[in-house]
Design a protein around this motif. Structure first.
Motif, short mmCIF file in Angstrom:
data_model
loop_
_atom_site.label_atom_id
_atom_site.label_comp_id
_atom_site.label_asym_id
_atom_site.label_seq_id
_atom_site.Cartn_x
_atom_site.Cartn_y
_atom_site.Cartn_z
N ARG A 19 4.94 5.49 -5.33
CA ARG A 19 5.28 5.42 -6.75
C ARG A 19 4.47 6.40 -7.60
O ARG A 19 4.92 6.79 -8.67
CB ARG A 19 5.06 4.00 -7.28
CG ARG A 19 6.20 3.07 -6.96
CD ARG A 19 6.13 1.81 -7.80
NE ARG A 19 4.83 1.18 -7.74
CZ ARG A 19 4.51 0.13 -6.98
NH1 ARG A 19 5.43 -0.42 -6.22
NH2 ARG A 19 3.31 -0.39 -6.99
N ARG A 20 3.28 6.76 -7.15
CA ARG A 20 2.42 7.59 -8.00
C ARG A 20 2.74 9.08 -7.92
O ARG A 20 2.14 9.87 -8.65
CB ARG A 20 0.95 7.32 -7.71
CG ARG A 20 0.43 7.82 -6.42
CD ARG A 20 -1.10 7.73 -6.32
NE ARG A 20 -1.65 6.46 -6.64
CZ ARG A 20 -2.32 5.66 -5.81
NH1 ARG A 20 -2.55 6.04 -4.58
NH2 ARG A 20 -2.78 4.52 -6.20
N LYS B 24 9.44 12.04 -5.47
CA LYS B 24 10.26 11.57 -4.35
C LYS B 24 9.92 12.31 -3.06
O LYS B 24 9.75 13.52 -3.05
CB LYS B 24 11.74 11.76 -4.68
CG LYS B 24 12.64 11.24 -3.59
CD LYS B 24 14.09 11.36 -3.95
CE LYS B 24 14.90 10.93 -2.75
NZ LYS B 24 16.11 10.27 -3.07
N GLY B 25 9.81 11.56 -1.98
CA GLY B 25 9.53 12.13 -0.68
C GLY B 25 8.05 12.38 -0.42
O GLY B 25 7.69 12.94 0.61
N GLN B 26 7.19 11.98 -1.35
CA GLN B 26 5.76 12.17 -1.20
C GLN B 26 5.05 10.83 -1.25
O GLN B 26 5.62 9.82 -1.68
CB GLN B 26 5.22 13.08 -2.29
CG GLN B 26 5.83 14.46 -2.29
CD GLN B 26 5.33 15.28 -3.47
OE1 GLN B 26 4.56 14.83 -4.29
NE2 GLN B 26 5.79 16.52 -3.54
N ASP C 59 -9.78 4.59 -1.20
CA ASP C 59 -9.98 3.48 -2.14
C ASP C 59 -8.77 2.55 -2.12
O ASP C 59 -8.92 1.33 -2.20
CB ASP C 59 -10.21 4.01 -3.55
CG ASP C 59 -11.53 4.77 -3.68
OD1 ASP C 59 -12.47 4.48 -2.91
OD2 ASP C 59 -11.60 5.66 -4.55
N ASP C 60 -7.56 3.11 -2.03
CA ASP C 60 -6.35 2.29 -1.94
C ASP C 60 -6.39 1.42 -0.69
O ASP C 60 -6.05 0.24 -0.73
CB ASP C 60 -5.09 3.16 -1.89
CG ASP C 60 -4.87 3.97 -3.13
OD1 ASP C 60 -5.24 3.51 -4.23
OD2 ASP C 60 -4.32 5.08 -3.00
N LEU D 249 0.84 -1.20 0.00
CA LEU D 249 0.00 0.00 0.00
C LEU D 249 0.87 1.25 0.00
O LEU D 249 0.67 2.17 -0.80
CB LEU D 249 -0.92 -0.01 1.23
CG LEU D 249 -1.74 1.26 1.48
CD1 LEU D 249 -2.78 1.46 0.37
CD2 LEU D 249 -2.42 1.18 2.84
N LEU D 250 1.85 1.30 0.89
CA LEU D 250 2.75 2.46 0.98
C LEU D 250 3.58 2.63 -0.29
O LEU D 250 3.75 3.75 -0.79
CB LEU D 250 3.65 2.35 2.20
CG LEU D 250 2.93 2.47 3.55
CD1 LEU D 250 3.86 2.05 4.69
CD2 LEU D 250 2.41 3.86 3.77
#
Length: 161
Positions: free
Chosen positions: A107-108, A111-113, A119-120, A101-102
């Motif tokens: 990935r979407r 970097k750093g966010q 829904d996820d 999940l994390l």
């Protein structure tokens, strides 16, 4: 030693939210006589390895956790700020599920966010909400003080018969 356990510590891995290193959090928990602690960094498990090692060295129980700060679902106003969920995986499979999940949320975006939606969480079989934000019933114990929109969630793996 008190039976109290702090289950919502943010370490310095939660940028601009936590200031102490995970080892310092464990040392302070030991100093205060706590039985256990959890490190729940924002959309991350970055502090849990160091905190777990320090807690073990100090004879404290450790609870793996993460604070999931939810973003707006697709099609909603980008300024929407969803609730925060405290996730405590209780099995190896649940830990893997939380990691997926994390990772998907990281990935979407850049970097750093991390961008995770409700829904996820639902798609990753998050179950057994221990707290709720409506102010009623014994489940309020899972709602973090001062954070009426914060809920506790236990990530588990669905068993399909």
């Amino acid at each position: 030693m008190t039976a109290y356990a702090e289950l919502h510590y943010a370490s310095n891995f939660s940028f601009l939210r936590g200031a102490s290193h995970p080892e310092e959090l464990a040392a302070q928990a030991k100093h205060l006589g706590l039985a256990a602690l959890a490190v729940t960094d924002r959309n991350s498990l970055a502090g849990v390895v160091r905190a777990h090692a320090a807690a073990k060295d100090m004879g404290l129980k450790f609870v793996v956790g993460a604070r999931l700060d939810l973003s707006s679902p697709a099609g909603m106003d980008a300024d929407y700020s969803g609730p925060s969920l405290l996730a405590y995986p209780t099995t190896r499979a649940a830990y893997g599920n939380l990691c997926r999940l994390l990772s998907g949320g990281q990935r979407r975006v850049g970097k750093g966010q991390c961008r995770i939606t409700i829904d996820d969480v639902r798609d990753h079989d998050a179950r057994a909400f221990a707290g709720k934000s409506d102010g009623g019933g014994p489940a309020d114990a899972g709602t973090a003080a001062g954070h009426p929109r914060m809920l506790s969630v236990q990530i588990s793996v669905a068993s399909h018969a």
